[in-house]
Scaffold this motif. Structure first.
Motif, PDB file in Angstrom:
ATOM      1  N   ALA A 103      43.444  87.703  21.886  1.00 15.61           N
ATOM      2  CA  ALA A 103      44.617  88.318  21.255  1.00 15.61           C
ATOM      3  C   ALA A 103      45.759  88.480  22.252  1.00 15.61           C
ATOM      4  CB  ALA A 103      44.241  89.673  20.658  1.00 15.61           C
ATOM      5  N   ARG A 104      45.415  88.801  23.491  1.00 20.97           N
ATOM      6  CA  ARG A 104      46.429  89.013  24.517  1.00 20.97           C
ATOM      7  C   ARG A 104      47.067  87.698  24.973  1.00 20.97           C
ATOM      8  NH1 ARG A 104      43.526  92.076  27.231  1.00 20.97           N
ATOM      9  NH2 ARG A 104      42.750  90.699  28.855  1.00 20.97           N
ATOM     10  N   HIS A 105      46.312  86.596  24.958  1.00 17.67           N
ATOM     11  CA  HIS A 105      46.799  85.332  25.519  1.00 17.67           C
ATOM     12  C   HIS A 105      47.195  84.289  24.479  1.00 17.67           C
ATOM     13  CE1 HIS A 105      44.668  87.105  28.985  1.00 17.67           C
ATOM     14  NE2 HIS A 105      45.608  86.513  29.666  1.00 17.67           N
ATOM     15  N   GLN A 106      46.938  84.541  23.215  1.00 16.66           N
ATOM     16  CA  GLN A 106      47.232  83.542  22.192  1.00 16.66           C
ATOM     17  C   GLN A 106      48.743  83.385  22.011  1.00 16.66           C
ATOM     18  OE1 GLN A 106      48.350  84.182  18.761  1.00 16.66           O
ATOM     19  NE2 GLN A 106      48.658  86.363  19.081  1.00 16.66           N
ATOM     20  N   SER A 107      49.134  82.228  21.519  1.00 14.91           N
ATOM     21  CA  SER A 107      50.560  81.938  21.328  1.00 14.91           C
ATOM     22  C   SER A 107      50.835  81.529  19.884  1.00 14.91           C
ATOM     23  CB  SER A 107      51.007  80.835  22.288  1.00 14.91           C
ATOM     24  OG  SER A 107      50.198  79.675  22.111  1.00 14.91           O
ATOM     25  N   GLY A 108      50.354  82.343  18.959  1.00 15.96           N
ATOM     26  CA  GLY A 108      50.594  82.045  17.550  1.00 15.96           C
ATOM     27  C   GLY A 108      49.700  80.920  17.062  1.00 15.96           C
ATOM     28  N   LEU A 109      50.079  80.334  15.943  1.00 13.26           N
ATOM     29  CA  LEU A 109      49.293  79.239  15.368  1.00 13.26           C
ATOM     30  C   LEU A 109      49.633  77.951  16.103  1.00 13.26           C
ATOM     31  CD1 LEU A 109      49.664  80.067  11.558  1.00 13.26           C
ATOM     32  CD2 LEU A 109      47.940  80.872  13.179  1.00 13.26           C
ATOM     33  N   SER A 110      48.816  77.620  17.089  1.00 13.29           N
ATOM     34  CA  SER A 110      49.071  76.434  17.912  1.00 13.29           C
ATOM     35  C   SER A 110      47.755  75.858  18.401  1.00 13.29           C
ATOM     36  CB  SER A 110      49.952  76.807  19.119  1.00 13.29           C
ATOM     37  OG  SER A 110      49.236  77.650  20.004  1.00 13.29           O
ATOM     38  N   LEU A 111      47.820  74.621  18.890  1.00 10.23           N
ATOM     39  CA  LEU A 111      46.629  73.987  19.463  1.00 10.23           C
ATOM     40  C   LEU A 111      46.193  74.707  20.734  1.00 10.23           C
ATOM     41  CD1 LEU A 111      47.337  70.179  18.937  1.00 10.23           C
ATOM     42  CD2 LEU A 111      45.674  71.620  17.752  1.00 10.23           C
ATOM     43  N   THR A 112      47.154  75.266  21.459  1.00 16.35           N
ATOM     44  CA  THR A 112      46.812  76.036  22.659  1.00 16.35           C
ATOM     45  C   THR A 112      45.945  77.236  22.288  1.00 16.35           C
ATOM     46  OG1 THR A 112      48.875  75.374  23.714  1.00 16.35           O
ATOM     47  CG2 THR A 112      47.764  77.304  24.621  1.00 16.35           C
ATOM     48  N   THR A 113      46.343  77.936  21.236  1.00 15.65           N
ATOM     49  CA  THR A 113      45.561  79.092  20.783  1.00 15.65           C
ATOM     50  C   THR A 113      44.176  78.657  20.334  1.00 15.65           C
ATOM     51  OG1 THR A 113      47.530  80.316  20.144  1.00 15.65           O
ATOM     52  CG2 THR A 113      45.463  80.990  19.112  1.00 15.65           C
ATOM     53  N   LEU A 114      44.087  77.533  19.645  1.00 14.06           N
ATOM     54  CA  LEU A 114      42.788  77.025  19.210  1.00 14.06           C
ATOM     55  C   LEU A 114      41.884  76.747  20.409  1.00 14.06           C
ATOM     56  CD1 LEU A 114      41.001  76.116  16.838  1.00 14.06           C
ATOM     57  CD2 LEU A 114      42.042  73.840  17.062  1.00 14.06           C
ATOM     58  N   GLY A 115      42.442  76.122  21.451  1.00 13.43           N
ATOM     59  CA  GLY A 115      41.662  75.867  22.663  1.00 13.43           C
ATOM     60  C   GLY A 115      41.224  77.142  23.349  1.00 13.43           C
ATOM     61  N   LEU A 116      42.144  78.124  23.439  1.00 13.96           N
ATOM     62  CA  LEU A 116      41.795  79.414  24.033  1.00 13.96           C
ATOM     63  C   LEU A 116      40.721  80.119  23.219  1.00 13.96           C
ATOM     64  CD1 LEU A 116      45.305  80.815  25.049  1.00 13.96           C
ATOM     65  CD2 LEU A 116      43.528  79.927  26.573  1.00 13.96           C
ATOM     66  N   ALA A 117      40.806  79.991  21.898  1.00 13.52           N
ATOM     67  CA  ALA A 117      39.799  80.615  21.027  1.00 13.52           C
ATOM     68  C   ALA A 117      38.424  80.023  21.297  1.00 13.52           C
ATOM     69  CB  ALA A 117      40.184  80.439  19.561  1.00 13.52           C
ATOM     70  N   ALA A 118      38.360  78.700  21.417  1.00 12.84           N
ATOM     71  CA  ALA A 118      37.077  78.048  21.671  1.00 12.84           C
ATOM     72  C   ALA A 118      36.495  78.488  23.008  1.00 12.84           C
ATOM     73  CB  ALA A 118      37.247  76.533  21.633  1.00 12.84           C
ATOM     74  N   VAL A 119      37.337  78.545  24.034  1.00 17.19           N
ATOM     75  CA  VAL A 119      36.866  78.936  25.366  1.00 17.19           C
ATOM     76  C   VAL A 119      36.434  80.399  25.384  1.00 17.19           C
ATOM     77  CG1 VAL A 119      37.599  79.309  27.770  1.00 17.19           C
ATOM     78  CG2 VAL A 119      38.175  77.174  26.600  1.00 17.19           C
ATOM     79  N   SER A 120      37.268  81.287  24.825  1.00 20.11           N
ATOM     80  CA  SER A 120      36.922  82.712  24.871  1.00 20.11           C
ATOM     81  C   SER A 120      35.673  83.006  24.053  1.00 20.11           C
ATOM     82  CB  SER A 120      38.099  83.577  24.404  1.00 20.11           C
ATOM     83  OG  SER A 120      38.418  83.319  23.054  1.00 20.11           O
ATOM     84  N   LEU A 121      35.508  82.308  22.919  1.00 20.39           N
ATOM     85  CA  LEU A 121      34.295  82.510  22.123  1.00 20.39           C
ATOM     86  C   LEU A 121      33.069  82.010  22.877  1.00 20.39           C
ATOM     87  CD1 LEU A 121      32.847  83.333  19.545  1.00 20.39           C
ATOM     88  CD2 LEU A 121      33.346  81.057  18.621  1.00 20.39           C
ATOM     89  N   LEU A 122      33.163  80.829  23.470  1.00 19.35           N
ATOM     90  CA  LEU A 122      32.020  80.272  24.195  1.00 19.35           C
ATOM     91  C   LEU A 122      31.613  81.157  25.367  1.00 19.35           C
ATOM     92  CD1 LEU A 122      30.034  77.892  24.488  1.00 19.35           C
ATOM     93  CD2 LEU A 122      31.739  76.794  25.960  1.00 19.35           C
ATOM     94  N   VAL A 123      32.586  81.604  26.149  1.00 20.73           N
ATOM     95  CA  VAL A 123      32.282  82.422  27.322  1.00 20.73           C
ATOM     96  C   VAL A 123      31.713  83.783  26.906  1.00 20.73           C
ATOM     97  CG1 VAL A 123      33.304  83.651  29.297  1.00 20.73           C
ATOM     98  CG2 VAL A 123      33.919  81.261  28.846  1.00 20.73           C
ATOM     99  N   SER A 124      32.380  84.456  25.957  1.00 20.44           N
ATOM    100  CA  SER A 124      31.928  85.798  25.584  1.00 20.44           C
ATOM    101  C   SER A 124      30.602  85.763  24.835  1.00 20.44           C
ATOM    102  CB  SER A 124      32.997  86.526  24.766  1.00 20.44           C
ATOM    103  OG  SER A 124      33.280  85.856  23.560  1.00 20.44           O
ATOM    104  N   GLU A 125      30.394  84.749  23.993  1.00 17.09           N
ATOM    105  CA  GLU A 125      29.118  84.640  23.274  1.00 17.09           C
ATOM    106  C   GLU A 125      27.986  84.319  24.241  1.00 17.09           C
ATOM    107  OE1 GLU A 125      25.754  82.994  21.137  1.00 17.09           O
ATOM    108  OE2 GLU A 125      26.986  81.962  22.632  1.00 17.09           O
ATOM    109  N   THR A 126      28.260  83.474  25.229  1.00 15.77           N
ATOM    110  CA  THR A 126      27.235  83.138  26.226  1.00 15.77           C
ATOM    111  C   THR A 126      26.857  84.375  27.041  1.00 15.77           C
ATOM    112  OG1 THR A 126      28.007  80.845  26.358  1.00 15.77           O
ATOM    113  CG2 THR A 126      26.694  81.670  28.218  1.00 15.77           C
TER     114      THR A 126
END
Length: 198
Positions: A103-126
């Protein structure tokens, strides 16, 4: 986008309801949404951790209590309620922080946000999985002795992908809802501006 307190309470209640329904296995085939709920809560309720996080933890414990005692078993002697059970706030905090970081690093509806979402989910879930699985393996009386790192790593491998897939499924549903509501709000704001300009 800033949320009012009423919106935050509404989001909290919806997430808690999803967790209760799936953690109780009320809908049968639906897997437990708790991990996805904590990630999404960290994203949508960032800044409300002081009240929302402990209330979600309390909800999870109450659901477990009613599910276990409702099936005629003693809560304290159930195999899931080992010393590792009290690591729940720690591993759920990993998911909350992952969503909050996004939420702090996302940049709205963008591919960058999608990539950050994938990384943050993978790291935090792991991280959540390592703490949850590790605490259960090393502290629970249900795991037979002798214990070893080799056996733990084998156990980690057995369950990691199913937990990751389930968490990603619920976070994906949340992401679709988020995108849809964001686009709807944007459309409504534009139509309001158009109406005012006439």
């Amino acid at each position: 986008m800033a949320k009012t307190q009423n919106q935050r309470i509404g989001i909290f209640l919806l997430l808690a309801l999803v967790m209760v329904a799936t953690r109780l296995h009320h809908f049968g085939a639906l897997p437990d949404a708790s991990w996805g709920v904590f990630f999404l809560a960290g994203f949508w309720l960032r800044g409300s951790a002081r009240w929302a996080f402990p209330l979600l933890i309390a909800t999870a414990v109450l659901v477990d209590f009613f599910a276990i005692t409702g099936s005629g078993l003693d809560f304290w002697s159930h195999y899931c309620v080992s010393p590792a059970y009290w690591f729940m706030p720690v591993y759920f905090a990993a998911l909350w922080m992952g969503g909050s970081w996004l939420a702090r690093h996302q940049s709205g509806l963008s591919l960058t946000t999608l990539g950050l979402a994938a990384v943050s989910l993978l790291v935090s879930e792991t991280l959540c999985y390592l703490i949850s699985n590790g605490s259960f393996y090393w502290l629970s009386h249900s795991v037979p002795l002798p214990r070893s790192f080799g056996s733990w790593f084998a156990n980690l491998g057995d369950w990691y992908l199913p937990f990751l897939a389930t968490t990603a499924l619920y976070v994906g549903i949340g992401a679709v809802l988020h995108v849809g509501l964001t686009l709807l709000a944007r459309t409504l704001r534009q139509s309001d501006r158009t109406g005012l300009s006439h």
